[in-house]
Design an enzyme around this catalytic site. Structure first.
Site, PDB file in Angstrom:
ATOM      1  N   TYR A 141       0.846  -1.086  -0.085  1.00  6.94           N
ATOM      2  CA  TYR A 141       0.099  -0.008  -0.165  1.00  6.94           C
ATOM      3  C   TYR A 141       0.915   1.135   0.105  1.00  6.94           C
ATOM      4  O   TYR A 141       1.593   1.554   0.872  1.00  6.94           O
ATOM      5  CB  TYR A 141      -0.973  -0.060   1.270  1.00  6.94           C
ATOM      6  CG  TYR A 141      -1.662   1.144   1.479  1.00  6.94           C
ATOM      7  CD1 TYR A 141      -1.765   2.258   1.024  1.00  6.94           C
ATOM      8  CD2 TYR A 141      -2.745   0.780   2.400  1.00  6.94           C
ATOM      9  CE1 TYR A 141      -2.687   3.223   1.328  1.00  6.94           C
ATOM     10  CE2 TYR A 141      -3.656   1.707   2.872  1.00  6.94           C
ATOM     11  CZ  TYR A 141      -3.399   3.247   2.334  1.00  6.94           C
ATOM     12  OH  TYR A 141      -4.435   4.003   2.541  1.00  6.94           O
ATOM     13  N   LYS A 170      -1.905  -1.093  -3.751  1.00  2.00           N
ATOM     14  CA  LYS A 170      -2.657  -0.218  -3.723  1.00  2.00           C
ATOM     15  C   LYS A 170      -1.935   0.990  -3.774  1.00  2.00           C
ATOM     16  O   LYS A 170      -1.224   1.487  -2.746  1.00  2.00           O
ATOM     17  CB  LYS A 170      -3.720  -0.165  -2.277  1.00  2.00           C
ATOM     18  CG  LYS A 170      -4.518   0.905  -2.177  1.00  2.00           C
ATOM     19  CD  LYS A 170      -5.221   1.203  -0.832  1.00  2.00           C
ATOM     20  CE  LYS A 170      -5.965   2.303  -0.686  1.00  2.00           C
ATOM     21  NZ  LYS A 170      -6.848   2.337   0.648  1.00  2.00           N
TER      22      LYS A 170
END
Length: 342
Positions: A141, A170
């Site tokens: 992420y 992400k």
């Protein structure tokens, strides 16, 4: 094999549940299960428990483990479940990752450690430690600079080379140029790697090679979220542009007071989730009134279901008829609620 055992890369929308509280400020587990059922019935193809919109930073370890377990149980393995396990310390992150695997999560997602800026060596050791602690798929992420150290395409490519179960990213930076670089770098290393956007800028992310996005709006506007994804996936550019403009307007209403604005909007849509834990203040009555007016003006209340039935009518007194609402929510006709994960 890509993310979730998919042949090739996994694609789709990942809905991020909110954390509901009762009047005493404790987690309302019954309401949480109701929310999960609503999201699945709305067609979302995957969930990610305990993202920031779910107030993971304001929950104890025990509460985070409770919600990880509850999410897996509530889905009944009907869709894949990711669990966000990020903490400032590597040992704490490893603990939550191992717990997520033990209760049946399908993947864990980990951001750069909060506050610390440990350099590339420290970041590599952090992600390597989590990858070596679990066997289920791992997603990284990349945060905005305000929340930690953003990752680089080269760093992500290196993780993918070292760990066969590192299968997704992400990117929450919302910089489309960087997003495109992530997609190109990942594809060069392994074509089954899924690069997902942090929020629903679905059309530009898709155009740049993205596999989908995480969703903070699915509880508020599930028809818009899924309609936009279906249009982008189907290369219906005209419809996708219309829906992306509506989504961008909705995000402009919800992000500035995130996550309090998302909770307030869900309440306005008949899906109350309780307040927000400090240090984030809940919206005042006056602020909720202004948000309700803005949601009306953005035609969210006229095109989305009111209450917990995803196939239900808009709110009583909505300015649009149900048929009109559905045709606007789904330009080109049809009232589709099925998600896609290819």
């Amino acid at each position: 094999m890509g993310l979730f055992g998919h042949v090739g890369r996994w694609e789709g929308v990942v809905a991020c549940p909110l954390t509901p509280y009762d009047d005493a400020g404790d987690i309302d587990t019954e309401r949480y299960g109701q929310q999960v059922e609503f999201l699945l019935s709305s067609g979302v193809p995957a969930l990610c428990a305990l993202m920031h919109v779910g107030e993971s930073l304001n929950l104890s370890y025990t509460e985070r483990e409770l919600l990880a377990s509850l999410t897996v149980r509530a889905t009944g393995h009907r869709v894949p479940v990711m669990v966000h396990v990020s903490c400032p310390g590597t040992d704490h992150t490893v603990r939550l990752a191992r717990h997520a695997q033990s209760v049946g999560a399908d993947a864990v997602i980990v951001t750069s450690p909060y506050h610390w800026h440990p350099g590339e060596e420290g970041l590599a050791r952090h992600f390597d430690a989590v990858a070596e602690a679990v066997d289920i798929p791992l997603l990284a992420y990349s945060p905005p600079p305000s929340a930690g150290t953003p990752l680089t395409p080269g760093f992500v490519a290196g993780l993918a080379r070292r760990h066969g179960h590192f299968l997704g990213l992400k990117d929450a930076g919302n910089h489309m140029g960087v997003f495109g670089e992530f997609a190109r770098a990942a594809e060069a290393v392994r074509p089954d790697f899924s690069v997902l956007g942090g929020i629903e800028y679905t059309l530009p992310q898709r155009a740049l090679g993205g596999a989908g996005s995480f969703s903070i709006c699915a509880l508020v506007a599930p028809r818009l979220v899924m309609g936009l994804w279906e249009a982008a996936l189907g290369d219906d550019q005209e419809r996708a542009r219309v829906l992306q403009a509506r989504m961008t307007r909705l995000l402009s209403l919800l992000v500035p007071r995130y996550p309090a604005g998302v909770k307030a909007a869900a309440e306005i849509m008949g899906r109350p989730m309780g307040g927000v834990r400090l240090p984030v203040p809940s919206l005042t009555v006056a602020e909720k009134g202004r948000l309700a007016t803005a949601l009306d003006e953005a035609r969210v209340t006229a095109t989305e279901p009111f209450g917990w039935d995803p196939y239900g009518h808009p709110a009583p007194g909505s300015p649009a008829l149900v048929g009109t609402a559905r045709s606007e929510a789904e330009p080109g006709g049809g009232d589709s609620h099925d998600g896609h994960a290819t």
